[in-house]
Design a protein around this motif. Sequence first.
Motif, PDB file in Angstrom:
ATOM      1  N   ASP A  77       0.832  -1.212   0.000  1.00  0.00           N
ATOM      2  CA  ASP A  77       0.000   0.000   0.000  1.00  0.00           C
ATOM      3  C   ASP A  77       0.865   1.261   0.000  1.00  0.00           C
ATOM      4  O   ASP A  77       0.542   2.247  -0.638  1.00  0.00           O
ATOM      5  CB  ASP A  77      -0.926   0.008   1.225  1.00  0.00           C
ATOM      6  CG  ASP A  77      -2.029  -1.020   1.126  1.00  0.00           C
ATOM      7  OD1 ASP A  77      -2.257  -1.536  -0.011  1.00  0.00           O
ATOM      8  OD2 ASP A  77      -2.662  -1.310   2.157  1.00  0.00           O
ATOM      9  N   ALA A  78       1.984   1.217   0.727  1.00  0.00           N
ATOM     10  CA  ALA A  78       2.883   2.371   0.768  1.00  0.00           C
ATOM     11  C   ALA A  78       3.541   2.592  -0.587  1.00  0.00           C
ATOM     12  O   ALA A  78       3.718   3.744  -1.024  1.00  0.00           O
ATOM     13  CB  ALA A  78       3.944   2.174   1.848  1.00  0.00           C
ATOM     14  N   LEU A  79       3.891   1.511  -1.285  1.00  0.00           N
ATOM     15  CA  LEU A  79       4.533   1.653  -2.585  1.00  0.00           C
ATOM     16  C   LEU A  79       3.545   2.068  -3.680  1.00  0.00           C
ATOM     17  O   LEU A  79       3.931   2.684  -4.677  1.00  0.00           O
ATOM     18  CB  LEU A  79       5.224   0.354  -2.982  1.00  0.00           C
ATOM     19  CG  LEU A  79       6.441  -0.022  -2.130  1.00  0.00           C
ATOM     20  CD1 LEU A  79       6.971  -1.392  -2.542  1.00  0.00           C
ATOM     21  CD2 LEU A  79       7.546   1.018  -2.261  1.00  0.00           C
ATOM     22  N   ASP A  80       2.278   1.737  -3.512  1.00  0.00           N
ATOM     23  CA  ASP A  80       1.258   2.076  -4.497  1.00  0.00           C
ATOM     24  C   ASP A  80       0.544   3.391  -4.197  1.00  0.00           C
ATOM     25  O   ASP A  80      -0.465   3.714  -4.824  1.00  0.00           O
ATOM     26  CB  ASP A  80       0.198   0.963  -4.585  1.00  0.00           C
ATOM     27  CG  ASP A  80       0.772  -0.283  -5.223  1.00  0.00           C
ATOM     28  OD1 ASP A  80       1.757  -0.186  -5.964  1.00  0.00           O
ATOM     29  OD2 ASP A  80       0.207  -1.373  -4.963  1.00  0.00           O
ATOM     30  N   ALA A  81       1.064   4.146  -3.259  1.00  0.00           N
ATOM     31  CA  ALA A  81       0.409   5.404  -2.874  1.00  0.00           C
ATOM     32  C   ALA A  81       0.454   6.411  -4.030  1.00  0.00           C
ATOM     33  O   ALA A  81       1.456   6.536  -4.740  1.00  0.00           O
ATOM     34  CB  ALA A  81       1.091   6.001  -1.643  1.00  0.00           C
ATOM     35  N   LYS A  82      -0.643   7.094  -4.215  1.00  0.00           N
ATOM     36  CA  LYS A  82      -0.734   8.115  -5.257  1.00  0.00           C
ATOM     37  C   LYS A  82      -0.426   9.483  -4.634  1.00  0.00           C
ATOM     38  O   LYS A  82      -0.951   9.836  -3.605  1.00  0.00           O
ATOM     39  CB  LYS A  82      -2.144   8.141  -5.846  1.00  0.00           C
ATOM     40  CG  LYS A  82      -2.641   6.803  -6.353  1.00  0.00           C
ATOM     41  CD  LYS A  82      -1.980   6.465  -7.676  1.00  0.00           C
ATOM     42  CE  LYS A  82      -2.644   5.256  -8.305  1.00  0.00           C
ATOM     43  NZ  LYS A  82      -1.955   4.009  -8.054  1.00  0.00           N
ATOM     44  N   PHE A  83       0.423  10.223  -5.322  1.00  0.00           N
ATOM     45  CA  PHE A  83       0.785  11.554  -4.838  1.00  0.00           C
ATOM     46  C   PHE A  83       0.138  12.617  -5.684  1.00  0.00           C
ATOM     47  O   PHE A  83      -0.055  12.557  -6.831  1.00  0.00           O
ATOM     48  CB  PHE A  83       2.293  11.759  -4.845  1.00  0.00           C
ATOM     49  CG  PHE A  83       2.989  10.923  -3.806  1.00  0.00           C
ATOM     50  CD1 PHE A  83       2.968  11.316  -2.470  1.00  0.00           C
ATOM     51  CD2 PHE A  83       3.653   9.761  -4.136  1.00  0.00           C
ATOM     52  CE1 PHE A  83       3.611  10.571  -1.517  1.00  0.00           C
ATOM     53  CE2 PHE A  83       4.293   9.007  -3.201  1.00  0.00           C
ATOM     54  CZ  PHE A  83       4.279   9.407  -1.882  1.00  0.00           C
TER      55      PHE A  83
END
Length: 58
Positions: free
Chosen positions: A52-58
């Motif tokens: 989930d942390a790696l797939d976070a959208k900024f």
Amino acid sequence: MWWEGRFRRSDRGMTTSEYAVGTIAACAFAAVLYKVVNSGPVMSALKSLVEDALDAKF
């Protein structure tokens, strides 16, 4: 009195045994923590958290 000095005990060896007991306790705690972290539910939760942390959208 003359006998008071004969019955006093020295604490010179106490620190070594305290360090030994503390080291054994720390190793036992580390072993338990290793088993918990490597268990199935915890591993899947950690994997999900990292994904989930790696797939976070900024």
